[in-house]
Write a protein that holds these residues in place. Structure first.
Motif, PDB file in Angstrom:
ATOM      1  N   ASN A 197      -2.212  11.054  -5.894  1.00 57.02           N
ATOM      2  CA  ASN A 197      -3.329  10.277  -5.884  1.00 57.02           C
ATOM      3  C   ASN A 197      -4.404   9.828  -4.762  1.00 57.02           C
ATOM      4  OD1 ASN A 197      -4.685  11.527  -8.263  1.00 57.02           O
ATOM      5  ND2 ASN A 197      -2.444   9.893  -8.806  1.00 57.02           N
ATOM      6  N   ALA A 198      -3.418   9.553  -3.666  1.00 57.77           N
ATOM      7  CA  ALA A 198      -3.332   8.501  -2.622  1.00 57.77           C
ATOM      8  C   ALA A 198      -3.283   8.853  -1.053  1.00 57.77           C
ATOM      9  CB  ALA A 198      -2.550   7.339  -2.253  1.00 57.77           C
ATOM     10  N   GLN A 199      -4.386   8.563  -0.367  1.00 59.46           N
ATOM     11  CA  GLN A 199      -4.871   9.717   0.906  1.00 59.46           C
ATOM     12  C   GLN A 199      -5.170   8.465   2.075  1.00 59.46           C
ATOM     13  OE1 GLN A 199      -8.881  10.648   0.947  1.00 59.46           O
ATOM     14  NE2 GLN A 199      -9.639   8.463   1.158  1.00 59.46           N
ATOM     15  N   GLU A 200      -4.635   9.064   3.045  1.00 58.94           N
ATOM     16  CA  GLU A 200      -4.592   8.364   4.776  1.00 58.94           C
ATOM     17  C   GLU A 200      -5.754   7.200   4.202  1.00 58.94           C
ATOM     18  OE1 GLU A 200      -4.693   8.471   9.298  1.00 58.94           O
ATOM     19  OE2 GLU A 200      -4.723  10.284   7.730  1.00 58.94           O
ATOM     20  N   LEU A 201      -5.477   5.765   4.768  1.00 58.40           N
ATOM     21  CA  LEU A 201      -6.002   4.955   4.500  1.00 58.40           C
ATOM     22  C   LEU A 201      -6.998   4.801   5.877  1.00 58.40           C
ATOM     23  CD1 LEU A 201      -7.429   2.452   3.520  1.00 58.40           C
ATOM     24  CD2 LEU A 201      -5.040   1.557   4.823  1.00 58.40           C
ATOM     25  N   VAL A 202      -8.571   4.856   5.334  1.00 61.56           N
ATOM     26  CA  VAL A 202      -9.432   5.271   6.816  1.00 61.56           C
ATOM     27  C   VAL A 202      -9.909   3.873   6.709  1.00 61.56           C
ATOM     28  CG1 VAL A 202     -11.856   5.763   7.012  1.00 61.56           C
ATOM     29  CG2 VAL A 202     -10.091   7.527   5.808  1.00 61.56           C
ATOM     30  N   TRP A 235      -4.135   3.257 -11.591  1.00 66.76           N
ATOM     31  CA  TRP A 235      -4.511   3.978 -13.234  1.00 66.76           C
ATOM     32  C   TRP A 235      -6.255   4.331 -13.099  1.00 66.76           C
ATOM     33  CZ3 TRP A 235      -7.852   3.202 -16.960  1.00 66.76           C
ATOM     34  CH2 TRP A 235      -7.593   4.376 -18.511  1.00 66.76           C
ATOM     35  N   TRP A 236      -6.842   2.993 -12.614  1.00 69.27           N
ATOM     36  CA  TRP A 236      -8.327   4.032 -12.719  1.00 69.27           C
ATOM     37  C   TRP A 236      -8.685   5.128 -11.782  1.00 69.27           C
ATOM     38  CZ3 TRP A 236     -11.525   3.382 -16.743  1.00 69.27           C
ATOM     39  CH2 TRP A 236     -11.627   1.915 -17.312  1.00 69.27           C
ATOM     40  N   SER A 237      -7.149   5.027 -10.671  1.00 69.72           N
ATOM     41  CA  SER A 237      -7.759   6.415 -10.206  1.00 69.72           C
ATOM     42  C   SER A 237      -7.487   7.906 -10.866  1.00 69.72           C
ATOM     43  CB  SER A 237      -6.447   6.268  -8.352  1.00 69.72           C
ATOM     44  OG  SER A 237      -6.604   7.181  -7.655  1.00 69.72           O
ATOM     45  N   GLU A 238      -6.370   7.455 -10.829  1.00 67.20           N
ATOM     46  CA  GLU A 238      -5.633   8.671 -11.904  1.00 67.20           C
ATOM     47  C   GLU A 238      -6.210   9.067 -12.965  1.00 67.20           C
ATOM     48  OE1 GLU A 238      -1.296   6.692 -12.737  1.00 67.20           O
ATOM     49  OE2 GLU A 238      -0.845   6.988 -10.522  1.00 67.20           O
ATOM     50  N   ASN A 239      -7.025   8.393 -13.844  1.00 65.37           N
ATOM     51  CA  ASN A 239      -8.004   8.175 -15.022  1.00 65.37           C
ATOM     52  C   ASN A 239      -8.777   8.829 -14.891  1.00 65.37           C
ATOM     53  OD1 ASN A 239      -5.692   8.204 -17.348  1.00 65.37           O
ATOM     54  ND2 ASN A 239      -5.152   6.536 -15.871  1.00 65.37           N
ATOM     55  N   SER A 240      -9.199   9.385 -13.719  1.00 69.56           N
ATOM     56  CA  SER A 240     -10.769   9.057 -13.049  1.00 69.56           C
ATOM     57  C   SER A 240     -11.343  10.681 -13.276  1.00 69.56           C
ATOM     58  CB  SER A 240     -11.490   9.186 -11.485  1.00 69.56           C
ATOM     59  OG  SER A 240     -10.692  10.244 -10.795  1.00 69.56           O
ATOM     60  N   ASN A 241     -12.147  10.875 -13.821  1.00 66.62           N
ATOM     61  CA  ASN A 241     -12.642  12.448 -14.507  1.00 66.62           C
ATOM     62  C   ASN A 241     -14.103  12.063 -14.484  1.00 66.62           C
ATOM     63  OD1 ASN A 241     -12.776  14.684 -15.796  1.00 66.62           O
ATOM     64  ND2 ASN A 241     -12.682  13.920 -17.838  1.00 66.62           N
ATOM     65  N   THR A 267      -7.616  -0.116  -1.714  1.00 68.41           N
ATOM     66  CA  THR A 267      -8.232  -0.133  -2.495  1.00 68.41           C
ATOM     67  C   THR A 267      -8.920   1.880  -1.884  1.00 68.41           C
ATOM     68  OG1 THR A 267      -9.214  -1.508  -4.087  1.00 68.41           O
ATOM     69  CG2 THR A 267     -10.453   0.326  -3.745  1.00 68.41           C
ATOM     70  N   ARG A 268      -8.693   1.508  -0.620  1.00 65.37           N
ATOM     71  CA  ARG A 268      -9.251   2.522   0.705  1.00 65.37           C
ATOM     72  C   ARG A 268      -8.388   3.958   0.719  1.00 65.37           C
ATOM     73  NH1 ARG A 268     -11.824  -0.961   4.976  1.00 65.37           N
ATOM     74  NH2 ARG A 268     -13.851  -0.878   4.677  1.00 65.37           N
ATOM     75  N   SER A 269      -6.953   3.306  -0.312  1.00 64.47           N
ATOM     76  CA  SER A 269      -5.769   4.714   0.266  1.00 64.47           C
ATOM     77  C   SER A 269      -5.702   4.747  -1.095  1.00 64.47           C
ATOM     78  CB  SER A 269      -4.194   3.233  -0.196  1.00 64.47           C
ATOM     79  OG  SER A 269      -4.091   2.979  -1.466  1.00 64.47           O
ATOM     80  N   TYR A 270      -6.485   5.315  -2.126  1.00 60.18           N
ATOM     81  CA  TYR A 270      -6.966   5.936  -3.721  1.00 60.18           C
ATOM     82  C   TYR A 270      -8.253   7.231  -3.014  1.00 60.18           C
ATOM     83  CZ  TYR A 270      -3.345   3.750  -5.636  1.00 60.18           C
ATOM     84  OH  TYR A 270      -2.534   3.155  -6.090  1.00 60.18           O
ATOM     85  N   LYS A 271      -7.842   8.458  -3.305  1.00 59.12           N
ATOM     86  CA  LYS A 271      -9.061   9.228  -2.956  1.00 59.12           C
ATOM     87  C   LYS A 271      -9.960   9.255  -3.840  1.00 59.12           C
ATOM     88  CE  LYS A 271      -6.861  13.631  -5.038  1.00 59.12           C
ATOM     89  NZ  LYS A 271      -6.348  14.716  -4.327  1.00 59.12           N
ATOM     90  N   ASN A 272      -9.831   8.905  -5.203  1.00 56.41           N
ATOM     91  CA  ASN A 272     -10.765   8.740  -6.090  1.00 56.41           C
ATOM     92  C   ASN A 272     -11.259   7.594  -6.501  1.00 56.41           C
ATOM     93  OD1 ASN A 272      -9.578  11.706  -6.642  1.00 56.41           O
ATOM     94  ND2 ASN A 272      -8.170  10.406  -8.527  1.00 56.41           N
ATOM     95  N   VAL A 273     -10.871   6.294  -5.426  1.00 56.54           N
ATOM     96  CA  VAL A 273     -11.933   5.661  -5.532  1.00 56.54           C
ATOM     97  C   VAL A 273     -12.792   5.014  -4.553  1.00 56.54           C
ATOM     98  CG1 VAL A 273     -11.495   3.220  -6.172  1.00 56.54           C
ATOM     99  CG2 VAL A 273      -9.461   4.197  -6.592  1.00 56.54           C
ATOM    100  N   GLN A 274     -14.273   5.492  -4.765  1.00 57.70           N
ATOM    101  CA  GLN A 274     -14.822   5.144  -3.731  1.00 57.70           C
ATOM    102  C   GLN A 274     -15.916   4.371  -2.844  1.00 57.70           C
ATOM    103  OE1 GLN A 274     -15.818   8.087  -6.499  1.00 57.70           O
ATOM    104  NE2 GLN A 274     -14.719   9.035  -5.088  1.00 57.70           N
ATOM    105  N   ILE A 285       0.711  -1.097  -0.234  1.00 60.55           N
ATOM    106  CA  ILE A 285       0.144  -0.182   0.048  1.00 60.55           C
ATOM    107  C   ILE A 285       0.985   1.124   0.023  1.00 60.55           C
ATOM    108  CG2 ILE A 285      -1.578   1.679   1.295  1.00 60.55           C
ATOM    109  CD1 ILE A 285      -2.748  -1.239   2.287  1.00 60.55           C
ATOM    110  N   PHE A 286       2.331   1.334   0.789  1.00 63.16           N
ATOM    111  CA  PHE A 286       2.854   2.357   0.788  1.00 63.16           C
ATOM    112  C   PHE A 286       3.347   2.760   0.279  1.00 63.16           C
ATOM    113  CE2 PHE A 286       1.063   2.286   5.514  1.00 63.16           C
ATOM    114  CZ  PHE A 286       0.730   3.568   5.573  1.00 63.16           C
ATOM    115  N   SER A 287       3.628   1.352  -1.282  1.00 65.09           N
ATOM    116  CA  SER A 287       4.466   1.369  -2.128  1.00 65.09           C
ATOM    117  C   SER A 287       3.978   2.131  -2.941  1.00 65.09           C
ATOM    118  CB  SER A 287       4.951   0.042  -2.922  1.00 65.09           C
ATOM    119  OG  SER A 287       5.710  -0.748  -0.995  1.00 65.09           O
ATOM    120  N   PHE A 288       2.432   2.302  -3.450  1.00 70.06           N
ATOM    121  CA  PHE A 288       2.119   2.424  -4.451  1.00 70.06           C
ATOM    122  C   PHE A 288       0.995   3.901  -4.240  1.00 70.06           C
ATOM    123  CE2 PHE A 288       2.356  -1.435  -5.666  1.00 70.06           C
ATOM    124  CZ  PHE A 288       2.176  -0.921  -7.494  1.00 70.06           C
TER     125      PHE A 288
END
Length: 510
Positions: free
Chosen positions: A22-27, A322-328, A362-369, A15-18
């Protein structure tokens, strides 16, 4: 147990490697998160268990699925209601599904409307109901003798293309697009669904040595485009028309698509993912999720990342990034392959922590819910080691589904309680639905004794109660053991879009 501890340490490292911008603190326990499950009806994958099941058994089995996932704190079901030019609801536009009654065109006996009933039971348990359709697939095989005379194969044979063991609607024909749009419109207008959902079946997955014979259509409608761009344009046109039609009819109904997990490989497009997928959305299925997001035609995407974390050709971890970085403009949830647990040549799926680890990263990426899981039977009396881990960790507490980006708004009204009754067993009170409002649920919060009520804390959610379709009042019943001798609780409204109101404190001493 040592292996589990080692895996947990390993996933922390991964997780921390990735983590990046685009990432946030793991909730650990998010209050808002999509937790969906696909309920597949085609060839009786999940429900009904067999096409010969009685109506009573069908209902009992569906409720078992709902109850299983309610206990796991899921909040959405994605139910397949049209898979091969058929229907799980009464309509003149398609025959009854053989997967429901054993014979295509035969109505249930005793008669009921499965779709209306399934929606009601889902809402009663706090689930969003996403109506899942396969628009282009017309049959599962070439055995057309088993089709109903009312099937489109017989009514409109000129619409059909024979390919790879199945028949498909020709996506290029304007009359096909109009017909399919009418089918979508009918469900949106007649049923209280929360979303319309398409999966990854657009143009069919390519079959070696076979040609999808749409040459005549291309010559007629190609407009000078390459055949690949023309096919993508056909899909884009249909997606756009569905989106516009849904929002015109019921603006709160979401439109979501779960595409194949790889848009394009980096080897053919520098914007693509670091994968070696044999087929891709853009190049083989002629589906372009990037265009759908850019044009705001959809509310959510659920890319199907049915691979393990470190799969050599299509890594879950790399594709998630990739999907987190390409979300829009669009909510992104990830599709996870629970059907592979203990049943895949990739032995990583034998580790009970594979799915929990996928949720954590998955939870470590702010653009994925959130996540959705294929399919429902994966956790119904199966894979108990995994469900135990989820119930004790990632899904220990409830969560509310996210509001899709275009629907976020403030609810100015707040609930009020009346007719309070208390006894040793339960606490009961009524909550009136505001006039001329689109309120679907009341959520009840209660804190452990001595703690303050905090409606942002999912551990304090004790009930999520739906208004019946034609009722303006709902009764809230809270078992006394859930209140921990507290003298107050809090209630909020959830509207049809998923927005939550401010909380109202209810004094239980009055």
């Amino acid at each position: 147990m040592k292996n589990y501890k080692y895996s947990a340490l390993f996933i922390t490292f991964v997780i921390f490697s990735f983590l990046n911008l685009n990432a946030q603190e793991l909730v650990k326990h998010p209050k808002t998160e999509f937790r969906g499950v696909w309920i597949a009806t085609v060839v009786n994958i999940d429900w009904p268990k067999t096409s010969s099941d009685s109506v009573d058994k069908q209902k009992a089995d569906y409720i078992e699925i709902l109850d299983t996932y309610q206990k796991l704190n899921f909040n959405a079901v994605i139910v397949q209601i049209r898979s091969v030019g058929d229907a799980f609801y009464p309509t003149k536009l398609a025959p009854w599904s053989k997967y429901l009654t054993g014979k295509e065109g035969k109505a249930p006996v005793p008669y009921y409307d499965p779709l209306e009933w399934m929606i009601t039971e889902a809402h009663r348990r706090g689930f969003e109901f996403h109506a899942w359709m396969n628009p282009y697939r017309a049959t599962m095989n070439y055995n057309t003798a088993a089709l109903s005379p009312d099937h489109d194969f017989f009514k409109y044979p000129e619409w059909m293309i024979k390919y790879g063991g199945k028949y498909y609607y020709n996506p290029a024909l304007p009359e096909v697009q109009k017909h399919l749009l009418t089918i979508v419109d009918e469900v949106v207008q007649n049923y209280d669904i929360d979303a319309m959902h398409f999966d990854d079946y657009f143009y069919p997955y390519k079959v070696a040595g076979e040609k999808f014979n749409d040459t005549a259509s291309y010559e007629k409608y190609g407009k000078g485009m390459s055949i690949d761009d023309w096919r993508r344009d056909n899909v884009n046109t249909f997606v756009k028309d569905v989106s516009v039609s849904i929002k015109k009819s019921k603006p709160w109904v979401q439109f979501g698509i779960s595409p194949f997990g790889v848009w394009r490989n980096k080897s053919v497009d520098p914007r693509g993912s670091d994968t070696e997928a044999g087929q891709t959305n853009y190049d083989d299925l002629y589906a372009d999720p990037i265009a759908w997001m850019d044009n705001k035609w959809i509310d959510y995407l659920v890319p199907q990342l049915y691979w393990s974390m470190d799969h050599p050709k299509a890594s879950y971890s790399k594709l998630l990034k990739w999907w987190s970085e390409n979300s829009n403009n669009t909510a992104i949830y990830i599709g996870n392959g629970t059907y592979k647990i203990n049943a895949d040549s990739d032995k990583r799926w034998n580790n009970p922590l594979e799915i929990p680890n996928q949720i954590d990263i998955t939870r470590s990426y702010k653009n994925v819910q959130g996540n959705a899981y294929f399919s429902a039977k994966g956790f119904v009396n199966k894979n108990q080691k995994v469900t135990k881990l989820l119930s004790e960790n990632q899904y220990k507490y409830p969560a509310l589904p996210p509001v899709v980006p275009a629907a976020v708004k403030n609810i100015v009204i707040v609930p009020a309680a009346s007719n309070l009754v208390m006894d040793p067993i339960s606490i009961r009170f009524d909550v009136q639905r505001p006039l001329y409002s689109k309120i679907r649920y009341v959520v009840v919060y209660a804190a452990p004794f001595g703690s303050a009520i905090d409606s942002s804390n999912p551990s304090q959610i004790v009930e999520k109660v739906a208004y019946e379709f034609n009722s303006d009042t709902t009764q809230i019943i809270i078992p006394s053991y859930k209140m921990d001798i507290n003298t107050t609780c809090a209630i909020t409204f959830i509207d049809y879009y998923g927005n939550e109101s401010q909380a109202t404190i209810v004094d239980l001493k009055q």
